[in-house]
Design a protein around this motif. Structure first.
Motif, short mmCIF file in Angstrom:
data_model
loop_
_atom_site.label_atom_id
_atom_site.label_comp_id
_atom_site.label_asym_id
_atom_site.label_seq_id
_atom_site.Cartn_x
_atom_site.Cartn_y
_atom_site.Cartn_z
N MET A 1 60.72 47.46 70.25
CA MET A 1 60.36 48.59 71.12
C MET A 1 59.19 48.21 72.03
O MET A 1 58.27 47.50 71.61
CB MET A 1 59.98 49.80 70.27
CG MET A 1 61.09 50.29 69.36
SD MET A 1 62.49 50.98 70.28
CE MET A 1 61.81 52.56 70.80
N PHE A 2 59.25 48.69 73.25
CA PHE A 2 58.20 48.39 74.23
C PHE A 2 57.29 49.61 74.36
O PHE A 2 57.74 50.70 74.73
CB PHE A 2 58.82 48.05 75.58
CG PHE A 2 57.80 47.62 76.61
CD1 PHE A 2 57.53 46.28 76.80
CD2 PHE A 2 57.12 48.56 77.37
CE1 PHE A 2 56.58 45.88 77.74
CE2 PHE A 2 56.18 48.16 78.32
CZ PHE A 2 55.90 46.82 78.49
N PRO A 3 55.99 49.47 74.08
CA PRO A 3 55.08 50.62 74.12
C PRO A 3 54.74 51.04 75.55
O PRO A 3 54.35 50.23 76.38
CB PRO A 3 53.81 50.12 73.40
CG PRO A 3 54.21 48.84 72.75
CD PRO A 3 55.32 48.26 73.56
N VAL A 4 54.90 52.35 75.81
CA VAL A 4 54.49 52.96 77.07
C VAL A 4 53.49 54.06 76.73
O VAL A 4 53.82 55.01 76.01
CB VAL A 4 55.69 53.54 77.84
CG1 VAL A 4 55.21 54.27 79.09
CG2 VAL A 4 56.68 52.45 78.20
N ILE A 5 52.28 53.93 77.22
CA ILE A 5 51.23 54.91 76.91
C ILE A 5 51.15 55.90 78.06
O ILE A 5 50.89 55.52 79.21
CB ILE A 5 49.89 54.21 76.66
CG1 ILE A 5 50.03 53.21 75.49
CG2 ILE A 5 48.79 55.22 76.36
CD1 ILE A 5 48.86 52.30 75.31
N TYR A 6 51.38 57.17 77.75
CA TYR A 6 51.52 58.19 78.80
C TYR A 6 51.20 59.56 78.22
O TYR A 6 51.43 59.82 77.04
CB TYR A 6 52.95 58.19 79.35
CG TYR A 6 53.22 59.39 80.25
CD1 TYR A 6 52.81 59.39 81.58
CD2 TYR A 6 53.84 60.54 79.76
CE1 TYR A 6 53.03 60.48 82.39
CE2 TYR A 6 54.06 61.64 80.56
CZ TYR A 6 53.66 61.61 81.88
OH TYR A 6 53.85 62.71 82.68
N SER A 7 50.71 60.46 79.08
CA SER A 7 50.52 61.87 78.72
C SER A 7 50.75 62.74 79.94
O SER A 7 50.37 62.37 81.06
CB SER A 7 49.09 62.10 78.21
OG SER A 7 48.83 63.49 78.06
N ASP A 8 51.36 63.90 79.72
CA ASP A 8 51.51 64.87 80.81
C ASP A 8 50.16 65.36 81.32
O ASP A 8 50.07 65.90 82.43
CB ASP A 8 52.33 66.07 80.35
CG ASP A 8 53.83 65.77 80.29
OD1 ASP A 8 54.26 64.79 80.93
OD2 ASP A 8 54.55 66.53 79.61
#
Length: 305
Positions: A1-8
């Motif tokens: 899995m490739f980590p994507v760090i994000y928040s609305d």
């Protein structure tokens, strides 16, 4: 899995629909990633809340405390302008702090896994100097991330800035530190007017590569092969941080360079040859379609390698 760090929550830095650096940029990236053929290989991770880990101690190593207080007070008073391009809204201070946490999380993720990750956060940061925000940027995310990596015990960190604009803030902050190398490819002449090839840092740790308007991948490729990758590789970095701006695309309204989204796949492949421990962090990119496709090209290269 490739980590994507994000928040609305990054959408709440409200610069207005007509400002180039607006929330629609992240919406476009998220939509592009969710429709990618390998979307099920993405691990979407929320950044560490500011309440759980305040980034202020690291930020105060980088930024003047009076400047941090200025941004906080301006946001609390309802917002305003730092300069003609850089907007503060009521939520900007807390959102920008969360963005810093996201970049720090990216560092921790890459260190722990030995693999790349991508931080999709805003506001961007590479123009912010120690005591002033500018060029849409509030806090120097990439520089703070580099110092976070050193605080984790790493000895050597490289920062590559492939945004079309010179990362003047990042350079000003890290050029005195022999444990950090900084390389920037950027259009010249172009905002902010810095990044001359004669600027090499106090420890020969800065490499600026000004690029003429109208340049294409045929101009970038030899620079990567002959200058960028040797400069990064010979340092043997424990971590590579990439200020991943995508405004050098031909369709972007804020540049005169003529790259294509698929060119970022090649850039990423070059960087993976230096180390797989990479933190990609979003900087510029203002044409929604090419911005989304460029991020897809970057992450796709990581998944395919």
């Amino acid at each position: 899995m490739f980590p994507v760090i994000y928040s609305d929550e990054f959408l709440l830095h409200d610069t207005g629909d007509f400002h180039p650096e607006n929330a629609g940029r992240l919406t476009a990236i998220r939509a592009a990633l969710k429709s990618a053929p390998w979307a099920n290989q993405l691990e979407w991770k929320s950044p560490t809340p500011v309440e759980a880990r305040s980034p202020l101690p690291l930020m105060q190593l980088i930024h003047d405390r009076r400047y941090l207080e200025q941004v906080r007070l301006l946001a609390n008073r309802g917002g305003g302008y730092i300069d003609g391009d850089t907007i503060i809204c009521p939520r900007s201070f807390e959102v920008a702090m969360l963005a810093v946490n996201a970049w720090i999380d990216g560092v921790e993720t890459a260190i722990a896994s030995g693999e790349p990750c991508f931080v999709i956060a805003r506001p961007p940061g590479h123009h912010a100097v120690a005591d002033e925000g500018m060029g849409f940027c509030l806090f120097s995310n990439a520089a703070i991330a580099a110092y976070a990596a050193l605080a984790q015990g790493l000895e050597r960190v490289c920062i590559l800035d492939w945004d079309v604009h010179h990362g003047n803030g990042t350079q000003a902050i890290v050029e005195t530190n022999p444990k950090i190398r900084f390389c920037s490819l950027h259009e010249s002449p172009q905002y902010p007017g810095t990044g001359h090839s004669s600027e090499t840092g106090l420890h020969q740790n800065v490499l600026n590569l000004p690029i003429a308007p109208g340049s294409t991948i045929e101009d970038y490729q030899p620079l990567f092969e002959q200058k960028v990758i040797p400069f990064l590789s010979e340092f043997q970095p424990d971590l590579l941080i990439i200020s991943a701006g995508y405004d050098a695309n031909h369709a972007d309204p804020l540049s005169g360079i003529s790259l294509k989204p698929e060119n970022y796949q090649l850039f990423t492949q070059y960087c993976l040859g230096v180390t797989r421990r990479i933190v990609f962090g979003l900087e510029g990119g203002y044409d929604y379609p090419t911005l989304g496709r460029s991020v897809v090209a970057t992450i796709g290269a990581c998944l395919q390698s």
